[in-house]
Design a protein around this motif. Structure first.
Motif, short mmCIF file in Angstrom:
data_model
loop_
_atom_site.label_atom_id
_atom_site.label_comp_id
_atom_site.label_asym_id
_atom_site.label_seq_id
_atom_site.Cartn_x
_atom_site.Cartn_y
_atom_site.Cartn_z
N GLN A 179 8.87 4.66 6.09
CA GLN A 179 7.76 3.64 6.84
C GLN A 179 8.14 2.40 6.23
O GLN A 179 8.09 1.29 6.88
N PHE A 180 8.43 2.18 4.95
CA PHE A 180 8.87 0.95 3.97
C PHE A 180 9.94 0.44 4.79
O PHE A 180 9.86 -0.82 5.18
N ALA A 192 0.76 -1.17 0.00
CA ALA A 192 0.04 -0.02 -0.06
C ALA A 192 0.86 1.27 -0.08
O ALA A 192 0.44 2.17 -0.58
N LEU A 193 1.98 1.34 0.64
CA LEU A 193 2.94 2.38 0.65
C LEU A 193 3.52 2.90 -0.85
O LEU A 193 3.78 4.05 -0.94
N THR A 219 11.33 -0.33 -3.25
CA THR A 219 9.94 -0.90 -2.38
C THR A 219 9.31 -1.65 -3.38
O THR A 219 8.86 -2.80 -3.02
N SER A 220 9.04 -1.35 -4.94
CA SER A 220 8.30 -2.30 -5.67
C SER A 220 8.84 -3.61 -5.80
O SER A 220 8.19 -4.57 -5.74
N GLU A 221 10.06 -3.76 -6.02
CA GLU A 221 10.75 -4.98 -6.37
C GLU A 221 10.67 -5.92 -5.11
O GLU A 221 10.59 -7.09 -5.02
N ALA A 222 11.19 -5.43 -3.99
CA ALA A 222 11.21 -6.00 -2.66
C ALA A 222 9.82 -6.47 -2.35
O ALA A 222 9.74 -7.78 -1.83
N GLU A 271 1.84 5.76 -1.91
CA GLU A 271 1.94 7.09 -0.94
C GLU A 271 3.01 8.02 -1.21
O GLU A 271 3.85 7.80 -2.33
N ASP A 272 3.24 9.20 -0.85
CA ASP A 272 4.24 10.15 -0.93
C ASP A 272 5.64 9.36 -0.74
O ASP A 272 5.94 8.98 0.31
N PRO A 273 6.35 9.19 -1.91
CA PRO A 273 7.77 8.43 -1.68
C PRO A 273 8.55 9.07 -0.32
O PRO A 273 9.18 8.35 0.15
#
Length: 238
Positions: A146-147, A134-135, A190-193, A138-140
């Protein structure tokens, strides 16, 4: 005959101790954590408690509590007569050593967790994975820190699920995620992880130790490649 006042039992009500809401402490911690992760407080830079008091509009107490908490994570250093400063940046040699140790420990922990981890813990991992996914929307600048926190919790829960406390302690003492994500903002991290986490979760749900170890090994190697690009871009930082 008058009663001896010293022999009388006096009843009294103990004073009520008012505790500071834990939410305030968490908010202050998160605010300073975000500044460290985004380099608003630069690596090695001095941290002024008085400036944070003015900026965040709180007293020194929650700020000092947050800084002590960040010190245990290796993000903040406190020196006698000097005060607080942000920890130095991870260098290339340290990065390589960190990943060598992760490759030794985390695939083993994932394999063990596939066998011993409770269903409730796997469900908790799934919730964390959903939060991290969901993050992405959000605003990077806000979501990145947070990630990193959720990612750390995700890996720690797998280590705990292995049942080997020494492995968990060793990984926890590395402070891996805060140092990696503070290295530099990586848009793919973030996306790949998240995709890699999904493969780890799939193996854990299937109770497949070999697949869990391989998924974790692949995740760590890909993560190493992502963050190593920092030193390709900025060779002087090595």
């Amino acid at each position: 005959m008058p009663k001896d006042s010293s022999s009388e039992k006096q009843s009294f009500t103990a004073p009520t101790v008012l505790r500071r809401p834990t939410r305030l402490g968490d908010e202050v911690y998160n605010a300073i954590y975000a500044q460290l992760m985004s380099h608003k407080i630069a690596p090695g830079g001095r941290i002024s408690v008085d400036n944070l008091v003015r900026e965040l509009g709180v007293s020194q107490t929650p700020i000092r509590e947050a800084l002590s908490r960040l010190e245990t994570q290796g993000l903040v250093v406190k020196r006698h007569l000097v005060g607080y400063s942000a920890a130095d940046q991870l260098n290339k040699s340290r990065l390589e050593q960190l990943y060598e140790l992760r490759l030794l420990l985390e695939p083993f922990a994932a394999a063990k967790a596939a066998i011993t981890m409770s269903d409730a813990s796997i469900e908790a991992l799934e919730s964390m994975a959903q939060e991290m996914k969901a993050l992405e929307a959000e605003d990077p600048q806000t979501a990145y820190g947070q990630f990193a926190q959720r990612d750390s919790e995700f890996h720690d829960l797998i280590a705990a699920g292995s049942g080997n406390e020494l492995v968990r302690e060793a990984l926890s003492n590395l402070h891996t995620h805060v140092h990696l994500f503070r290295l530099f903002y990586h848009s793919q991290a973030t996306s790949e992880a998240n995709d890699e986490h999904a493969r780890i979760l799939c193996a854990l749900r299937a109770r497949d130790a070999d697949a869990a170890a391989e998924a974790m090994r692949s995740h760590i190697m890909r993560s190493s490649e992502r963050f190593a690009t920092f030193f390709t871009r900025y060779p002087r930082a090595s």
